[in-house]
Scaffold this active site. Structure first.
Site, PDB file in Angstrom:
ATOM      1  CB  CYS A 189      -1.052  -0.024   1.132  1.00 41.77           C
ATOM      2  SG  CYS A 189       0.090  -0.222   2.771  1.00 41.77           S
ATOM      3  CB  CYS A 221       3.523  -0.584   2.902  1.00 40.24           C
ATOM      4  SG  CYS A 221       2.020  -1.218   3.717  1.00 40.24           S
TER       5      CYS A 221
END
Lengths: 340, 77
Positions: free
Chosen positions: B10, B13
């Protein structure tokens, strides 16, 4: 308390000062400083925009901050622990309620789903959580409360219908015995149950810090939507006739609700931004039931989330999930159109 | 020192990975950074909210995009 927290708390009275003088400041800016003539359509639109954008952003900041403080008392881990071993219907209700306050981002949907399943929480209870988490949004509740077109009744209806949809949908999903449509590897997950430290104790400074982070993150993500939403509202102000949309999306239009839901599925946005978009729509004759159905569809039924869930669920279960939730929203939409 | 950034690709991240790299450089510590995207491995560490940061096998942060300075602090603990 550290300095940052003290400064932050000192900003709260400043906030109220700006908020309550905003209207006079806007009047001064638009009519005195810029010198637009009062009463014209265009001046009204510009005034509305200049007043509404800072007002909504101010509200947003305060509301996210308060919600952030509340949320700092909850976590996915605590919620999981709480739901472990709860009986079915009770578990669904608790999961829906906790879904409202537990910090959750759809990008964490997978690990959260796995964590719940691994802890032995029934699929249906997990779904109640996953449905309520995006659909019943506390920021949206505050926005509905604040706006005179909605008020507390609508906020309450939104809250209870969202919770009901989440509870019942989860219950149905469990009763349909759909466990076999969860990807097989999910059941092989083993997780450590070691507690990571400093998870339970949080100082007030940390809570404020967390709330500030939330404000930054969400405002960054949605301010543009709000400006656009208010812009549409301002543009429509006085230009598009009242009730222009009523024949299509008003309470007597039989296809209004499903149409609104279909329109909402491909959109994925934050609830607070959607509230800003539906406000001008309601002013132009869209009924409350249809507008709320649209809002719940945008935030509760999203294609991106379904795609994320595809990693752990087979398509049959995703279809049931979408079908059950969409049916719930349709029912709520029609009921609201009937009674309001 | 062994650092792991947990998260399944994501946006947050990726940002955490970048911040971690910057923090390691800033703190001047000798560390290897690996990204863990495999859900099974993430679950093994008991993490339910990504992105998460693991230093020498210990989960030090989860569900939060840490700033470079915050990571430096964690590295020096």
């Amino acid at each position: 308390m550290n300095k940052k927290s003290i400064y932050t708390l000192l900003l709260i009275p400043v906030w109220f000062l700006i908020y309550f003088y905003l209207e006079s400041m806007t009047n001064w800016l638009i009519y005195d400083a810029i010198g637009l003539t009062e009463g014209k359509h265009l001046s009204k639109s510009i005034w509305f925009f200049a007043f509404e954008v800072p007002k909504v952003l101010l509200l947003l900041v305060l509301i996210i901050f308060i919600v952030g403080i509340i949320r700092s008392y909850f976590s996915a881990e605590k919620t999981k622990k709480y739901l472990e071993g709860k009986s079915l219907l009770r578990g669904n209700i608790m999961a829906a309620l906790l879904g409202v306050v537990t910090p959750f981002c759809s990008c964490s949907a997978i690990p959260l789903f796995l964590g719940f399943v691994e802890a032995g929480i029934p699929i249906g209870v997990t779904f109640s959580f996953l449905i309520a988490a995006p659909m019943v949004n506390e920021v949206a509740i505050f926005f509905l409360l604040e706006d005179k077109n909605f008020g507390w009744e609508i906020a309450l209806i939104y809250l209870t219908s969202g919770l009901t949809i989440a509870t019942i949908s989860g219950y149905i999903i469990e009763k349909l015995q759909l466990q076999k449509y969860v990807a097989d590897w999910v059941y092989k997950v083993k997780s450590s149950h070691e507690e990571t430290e400093d998870e339970t104790i949080k100082s007030f400074d940390e809570r404020i810090e967390y709330a500030i982070d939330q404000v930054k993150e969400i405002v960054q993500k949605i301010w543009l939507y709000i400006v656009i939403g208010v812009g549409i509202g301002a543009g429509a102000h006085g230009f598009i006739p009242q009730d222009a949309l009523a024949p299509f999306l008003g309470k007597d239009s039989w296809y209004g609700v499903p149409l609104a839901i279909l329109a909402g599925v491909p959109m994925y946005s934050n609830a607070a931004a959607v509230v800003e978009i539906i406000k001008p729509l309601i002013a132009k004759g869209v009924s409350i039931g249809t507008a709320l159905a649209f809002m719940m569809s945008v935030i509760g039924l999203s294609l991106p989330e379904a795609i994320i869930l595809k990693k752990v669920l087979k398509w049959q279960l995703i279809a049931v999930f979408i079908g059950v939730v969409a049916t719930g929203i349709i029912i709520v939409g029609y009921i609201l159109n009937l009674i309001i | 020192m062994e650092i792991k950034v947990l998260g399944s690709g994501c946006a947050k991240c990726n940002k955490l990975t970048e911040a971690t790299k910057a923090a390691v450089e800033k703190a001047g510590v000798d560390a290897t950074i690996t990204k863990v995207e495999d859900m099974l491995k993430i679950m093994e560490l008991g993490v339910m909210t990504t992105p998460a940061l693991v230093i020498d096998g210990k989960v030090v942060s989860k569900g939060k995009l840490l700033s470079v300075d915050e990571i430096v602090e964690l590295l020096q603990k």
